[in-house]
Scaffold this motif. Structure first.
Motif, PDB file in Angstrom:
ATOM      1  N   GLY A  19       0.821  -1.202   0.000  1.00  0.00           N
ATOM      2  CA  GLY A  19       0.000   0.000   0.000  1.00  0.00           C
ATOM      3  C   GLY A  19       0.858   1.255   0.000  1.00  0.00           C
ATOM      4  O   GLY A  19       2.088   1.192   0.103  1.00  0.00           O
ATOM      5  N   GLY A  20       0.209   2.398  -0.117  1.00  0.00           N
ATOM      6  CA  GLY A  20       0.938   3.653  -0.101  1.00  0.00           C
ATOM      7  C   GLY A  20       0.089   4.791  -0.612  1.00  0.00           C
ATOM      8  O   GLY A  20      -1.137   4.657  -0.758  1.00  0.00           O
ATOM      9  N   SER A  21       0.746   5.904  -0.889  1.00  0.00           N
ATOM     10  CA  SER A  21       0.061   7.097  -1.377  1.00  0.00           C
ATOM     11  C   SER A  21       0.545   7.437  -2.771  1.00  0.00           C
ATOM     12  O   SER A  21       1.750   7.438  -3.024  1.00  0.00           O
ATOM     13  CB  SER A  21       0.342   8.282  -0.442  1.00  0.00           C
ATOM     14  OG  SER A  21      -0.168   8.037   0.847  1.00  0.00           O
ATOM     15  N   LYS A  63      -8.114   6.381  -8.385  1.00  0.00           N
ATOM     16  CA  LYS A  63      -8.935   7.562  -8.185  1.00  0.00           C
ATOM     17  C   LYS A  63      -9.048   7.855  -6.688  1.00  0.00           C
ATOM     18  O   LYS A  63      -8.897   6.946  -5.861  1.00  0.00           O
ATOM     19  CB  LYS A  63     -10.329   7.323  -8.780  1.00  0.00           C
ATOM     20  CG  LYS A  63     -10.313   6.967 -10.250  1.00  0.00           C
ATOM     21  CD  LYS A  63     -11.714   6.672 -10.768  1.00  0.00           C
ATOM     22  CE  LYS A  63     -11.682   6.319 -12.244  1.00  0.00           C
ATOM     23  NZ  LYS A  63     -13.030   6.078 -12.796  1.00  0.00           N
ATOM     24  N   PRO A  64      -9.328   9.086  -6.330  1.00  0.00           N
ATOM     25  CA  PRO A  64      -9.472   9.399  -4.902  1.00  0.00           C
ATOM     26  C   PRO A  64     -10.485   8.494  -4.198  1.00  0.00           C
ATOM     27  O   PRO A  64     -10.283   8.139  -3.021  1.00  0.00           O
ATOM     28  CB  PRO A  64      -9.918  10.863  -4.913  1.00  0.00           C
ATOM     29  CG  PRO A  64      -9.305  11.419  -6.148  1.00  0.00           C
ATOM     30  CD  PRO A  64      -9.386  10.306  -7.158  1.00  0.00           C
ATOM     31  N   GLU A  65     -11.532   8.095  -4.905  1.00  0.00           N
ATOM     32  CA  GLU A  65     -12.546   7.237  -4.292  1.00  0.00           C
ATOM     33  C   GLU A  65     -12.067   5.811  -4.062  1.00  0.00           C
ATOM     34  O   GLU A  65     -12.762   5.013  -3.425  1.00  0.00           O
ATOM     35  CB  GLU A  65     -13.838   7.226  -5.125  1.00  0.00           C
ATOM     36  CG  GLU A  65     -13.652   6.916  -6.578  1.00  0.00           C
ATOM     37  CD  GLU A  65     -13.542   8.172  -7.436  1.00  0.00           C
ATOM     38  OE1 GLU A  65     -12.880   9.139  -7.009  1.00  0.00           O
ATOM     39  OE2 GLU A  65     -14.105   8.158  -8.556  1.00  0.00           O
ATOM     40  N   ASP A  66     -10.887   5.474  -4.566  1.00  0.00           N
ATOM     41  CA  ASP A  66     -10.290   4.165  -4.279  1.00  0.00           C
ATOM     42  C   ASP A  66      -9.568   4.153  -2.936  1.00  0.00           C
ATOM     43  O   ASP A  66      -9.150   3.087  -2.459  1.00  0.00           O
ATOM     44  CB  ASP A  66      -9.287   3.775  -5.366  1.00  0.00           C
ATOM     45  CG  ASP A  66      -9.931   3.548  -6.714  1.00  0.00           C
ATOM     46  OD1 ASP A  66      -9.341   3.981  -7.727  1.00  0.00           O
ATOM     47  OD2 ASP A  66     -11.020   2.939  -6.760  1.00  0.00           O
ATOM     48  N   THR A  84      -3.968   5.306  -0.593  1.00  0.00           N
ATOM     49  CA  THR A  84      -4.484   6.662  -0.695  1.00  0.00           C
ATOM     50  C   THR A  84      -4.130   7.230  -2.061  1.00  0.00           C
ATOM     51  O   THR A  84      -2.963   7.221  -2.452  1.00  0.00           O
ATOM     52  CB  THR A  84      -3.897   7.558   0.400  1.00  0.00           C
ATOM     53  OG1 THR A  84      -4.176   7.000   1.684  1.00  0.00           O
ATOM     54  CG2 THR A  84      -4.495   8.963   0.318  1.00  0.00           C
ATOM     55  N   ALA A  85      -5.149   7.694  -2.770  1.00  0.00           N
ATOM     56  CA  ALA A  85      -4.958   8.346  -4.062  1.00  0.00           C
ATOM     57  C   ALA A  85      -5.480   9.768  -3.932  1.00  0.00           C
ATOM     58  O   ALA A  85      -6.650   9.977  -3.636  1.00  0.00           O
ATOM     59  CB  ALA A  85      -5.684   7.593  -5.169  1.00  0.00           C
ATOM     60  N   SER A  86      -4.610  10.728  -4.174  1.00  0.00           N
ATOM     61  CA  SER A  86      -4.991  12.122  -3.982  1.00  0.00           C
ATOM     62  C   SER A  86      -5.071  12.854  -5.320  1.00  0.00           C
ATOM     63  O   SER A  86      -4.308  12.574  -6.247  1.00  0.00           O
ATOM     64  CB  SER A  86      -3.983  12.826  -3.072  1.00  0.00           C
ATOM     65  OG  SER A  86      -2.679  12.695  -3.590  1.00  0.00           O
TER      66      SER A  86
END
Length: 128
Positions: free
Chosen positions: A9-11, A86-89, A125-127
């Protein structure tokens, strides 16, 4: 008892990619339905993708054509390739095993209560 350990995981920025991995402690998992679930704050846990004993796959509509679930039976590993994030992911992602033999996708439940083995989770996290 099967133990599952996630990693990867990650950003990332929106549109980026991540690959999640899940290591299983024994090779019997290869006959089970194996799935990736995710849970965002305040939301229910949802099944993102599942792979059955024969390698058949099913995806949630929200991730179809962007995520790919796969497994390496020889290494007792499960993967989730996530593209065009996407941010919603953004959520905590968990790998899970049903614990009973499930050879075909139709044998695999979307209800998290049917999955008895769970990893500890990894944050994605997807920003924008």
């Amino acid at each position: 008892q099967v133990q599952l350990v996630e990693s990867g995981g990650g950003s990332v920025q929106a549109g980026g990619s991540l690959t999640l991995s899940c290591a299983a402690s024994e090779d019997t998992y290869s006959r089970y339905c194996m799935a990736w679930f995710r849970q965002a704050p305040g939301k229910e846990r949802e099944r993102v993708a599942v792979i059955s004993g024969d390698g058949g796959t099913t995806y949630a509509d929200s991730v179809k054509d962007r995520f790919t679930i796969s497994k390496d039976n020889a290494k007792n590993q499960l993967f989730l390739q996530m593209d065009d994030l996407k941010p919603e992911d953004s959520a905590m992602y968990y790998c899970a095993a049903e614990g009973t033999v499930g050879w075909f996708p139709r044998d695999c439940s979307s209800d998290p209560r049917e999955y008895i083995y769970w990893g500890q989770g990894t944050q994605v996290t997807a920003s924008s």
